[in-house]
Write an enzyme that holds these catalytic residues in place. Structure first.
Site, mmCIF file in Angstrom:
data_model
loop_
_atom_site.group_PDB
_atom_site.id
_atom_site.type_symbol
_atom_site.label_atom_id
_atom_site.label_comp_id
_atom_site.label_asym_id
_atom_site.label_seq_id
_atom_site.Cartn_x
_atom_site.Cartn_y
_atom_site.Cartn_z
ATOM 1 N N HIS A 4 16.383 -31.274 12.516
ATOM 2 C CA HIS A 4 17.178 -32.369 13.096
ATOM 3 C C HIS A 4 18.431 -32.638 12.259
ATOM 4 O O HIS A 4 18.975 -33.750 12.283
ATOM 5 C CB HIS A 4 16.357 -33.651 13.222
ATOM 6 N N TYR A 20 40.260 -5.246 23.041
ATOM 7 C CA TYR A 20 39.033 -4.801 22.380
ATOM 8 C C TYR A 20 38.667 -3.352 22.681
ATOM 9 O O TYR A 20 37.564 -2.918 22.350
ATOM 10 C CB TYR A 20 37.866 -5.707 22.796
ATOM 11 N N SER A 38 44.715 -19.391 9.339
ATOM 12 C CA SER A 38 45.314 -20.450 10.141
ATOM 13 C C SER A 38 46.823 -20.307 10.094
ATOM 14 O O SER A 38 47.396 -19.954 9.055
ATOM 15 C CB SER A 38 44.898 -21.829 9.609
#
Length: 563
Positions: free
Chosen positions: A242, A87, A366
């Site tokens: 919730h 980084y 992926s």
């Protein structure tokens, strides 16, 4: 450490080493740990040799492994801290302030400024006022201080085994040839304990790093989220409390909440005073008063500290107690916590389909599922906030505690300030990058014709298109139970809550069932008409106005424009 060198990497099945260029690199936050790396690499290679000892003499290969361990250089591939490796490009602007180089540079500055201050005290006649030429010479030493100078200080430190004393000796060497300064060399570090120099250097490191790097990126993040609030102010969205459907809001109003919260914490951070001390070995000016009893040393110290742009702390031991650091780091932690909340909400909205992410040619989501476009920027932001907060939390709880008049536990801890700030900076930049990839998905239906509107708002591309937001609302007519029972209460209809509970709780609720219920209510016709016209898309209260009024209730401290 060599700049632009190379690493010799040996392979057990190869007779010559691979040469890997290291490039220019500076270890900003994780220092002095190469020995640990070498030891681990050596043990791994030795273990491998035990298992694969068939074709080559172990001693021969072991010698090559030892050579590799001894000669490996620090690079982006060998750095133990990812801030100094993977980084580095995203956090390197912190290096001039939060690195070992930065610490040495600010120590140099403090020592020089103190000598100049002594020359302005009439009672200290042994240090007369300097000529303009001598003053320029001293000031230039700190202004042009470079990497070669820092390496010279480190070379001296290898002999002294004391980092602050090495700075003093470096300055004496540099000033020996200047006639005026050469006469007063022993007034470098006069009446100072090392912590007099260090605490001011650390204060300047934080002050400069925050003002020049961290706060401006915080401001960009707040402005970015504020832009989202304005752009999405009128886009209705189903709330979830919730995890279940709740009264609708707008996407912009939810973004406004985060902009307001982050801006509030950023203001709190900017109000924290950075403090410094300059009171000698235990905070009492003991040596000062023995040498010059007629000088008002507390006043001199206050003038000196404040001349550096730092607030003065008059009550100290050998160290400045670091309470301000605890407040400062806790404020950054809270800013980061709010950002984690934002990251997780955006992550969830992407998962629900409310946002789409702009894809970039060549990028892979992926290694096995080609379709994946993952919200990695928000995940990286969340992860780095966590790492930052872990380090900053230790700093904030440990630093204010020191045995009696001082112990040295703060010294090694303070060397890790750059780690917490570095991971915070990385988190902010990751969130900004994620925001720049977002597309809002929204449907506008006009006489059953779907229009696709593409507009540019600031730096963010807003795609107004049919998507999950309206679908969510169309499948959640039960959220109108709240306004209906509230209107029923106004007109004194018996048991309004209970009747709506019976109609909606655990049941499939549709537009038709809601309207049928409203038609049967004994309330004034205008109230009934208002409820009949209400839909989940329009039941957003003051959300639109709240999002659009963000500019009037908040403002950035040092940002490019009001939020």
């Amino acid at each position: 450490m060599e700049l632009g060198g190379s690493v010799r990497v040996f392979n057990a099945n190869r007779t010559t080493p691979y040469l890997i260029p290291t490039g220019q690199h500076s270890n900003a936050a994780c220092r002095g740990q190469c020995a640990s790396f070498r030891a681990r690499r050596s043990s791994v290679f030795r273990a491998t040799l035990k298992e694969n000892s068939s074709s080559r003499g172990i001693e021969s290969v072991a010698n090559k492994v030892n050579m590799m361990s001894d000669e490996v250089e620090l690079s982006s591939l060998t750095a133990l801290c990812p801030l100094d490796g993977r980084y580095w490009g995203k956090v390197k602007e912190l290096a001039p302030y939060m690195s070992e180089f930065g610490l040495i540079r600010f120590r140099i500055l403090v020592e020089i400024k103190w000598l100049l201050k002594l020359s302005q005290i009439p009672e200290v006649s042994e240090v007369p006022s300097f000529s303009r030429e001598a003053e320029f010479y001293l000031q230039n030493l700190s202004e042009v201080f470079n990497m070669d100078d820092a390496m010279e200080v480190k070379k001296i430190e290898r002999v002294t085994n004391h980092d602050v004393k090495a700075v003093e000796y470096f300055l004496k060497q540099k000033c020996h040839s200047q006639p005026e300064i050469a006469k007063v060399l022993e007034f470098f570090h006069f009446a100072c304990t090392s912590e007099d120099i260090n605490n001011l250097a650390h204060a300047l490191m934080l002050k400069e790093a925050l003002n020049k790097v961290v706060l401006p990126v915080m401001d960009k993040l707040i402005v970015g989220i504020s832009d989202m609030a304005t752009a999405y102010a009128a886009i209705p969205m189903l709330s979830r409390t919730h995890g279940q459907p709740a009264s609708p809001t707008t996407l912009g109003k939810e973004m406004a909440i985060f902009a307001y919260r982050l801006n509030t914490e950023r203001k709190e951070l900017s109000r924290i005073e950075i403090l410094g001390k300059f009171a000698g070995a235990v905070g009492n000016y003991n040596a000062h008063l023995v040498a010059y009893p007629n000088v008002n040393w507390p006043q001199v110290a206050k003038e000196f500290v404040t001349s550096l742009g730092i607030s003065f702390n008059p009550y100290v031991t050998q160290i400045e107690p670091h309470d301000y650091m605890a407040r400062l780091f806790n404020s950054i932690i809270q800013f980061n916590n709010i950002l984690v909340d934002f990251d997780r909400d955006i992550w969830g909205y992407i998962s629900l389909g409310h946002f789409k992410q702009i894809t970039k040619a060549g990028e892979i989501g992926s290694s096995t599922m080609p379709h994946k476009v993952n919200p990695i920027d928000f995940e990286n932001s969340e992860g780095n906030c966590g790492i930052a907060n872990g380090g900053l939390s230790h700093l904030s709880t440990k630093l204010p505690i020191s045995r009696w008049q001082r112990d040295l536990t703060d010294s090694t801890v303070l060397r890790n300030m750059g780690v917490g700030l570095g991971h915070s900076l990385l988190a902010y930049k990751s969130a900004l990058q994620g925001i720049s990839k977002l597309q809002a998905s929204h449907i506008i239906l006009i006489t059953y014709i779907t229009l696709t509107i593409v507009q540019f708002f600031g730096a963010f591309l807003v795609m107004v298109n049919e998507a999950s937001l309206v679908g969510d609302l169309d499948h959640s007519w039960e959220v109108l139970a709240e306004p209906i029972q509230t209107v029923m209460r106004r007109y004194n209809v018996p048991e309004p809550y209970e009747k709506l509970k019976e109609l909606t709780r655990g049941r499939s609720v549709t537009r038709e069932s809601i309207r049928e219920f409203i038609q049967g209510l004994d309330i004034p016709i205008e109230a009934k008409t208002s409820l009949m016209n209400l839909t989940p898309q329009t039941y957003v209260g003051a959300a639109v106005e709240l999002a659009r009024n963000l500019d009037t209730v908040t403002s950035l401290v040092n940002g490019t424009r009001p939020v």
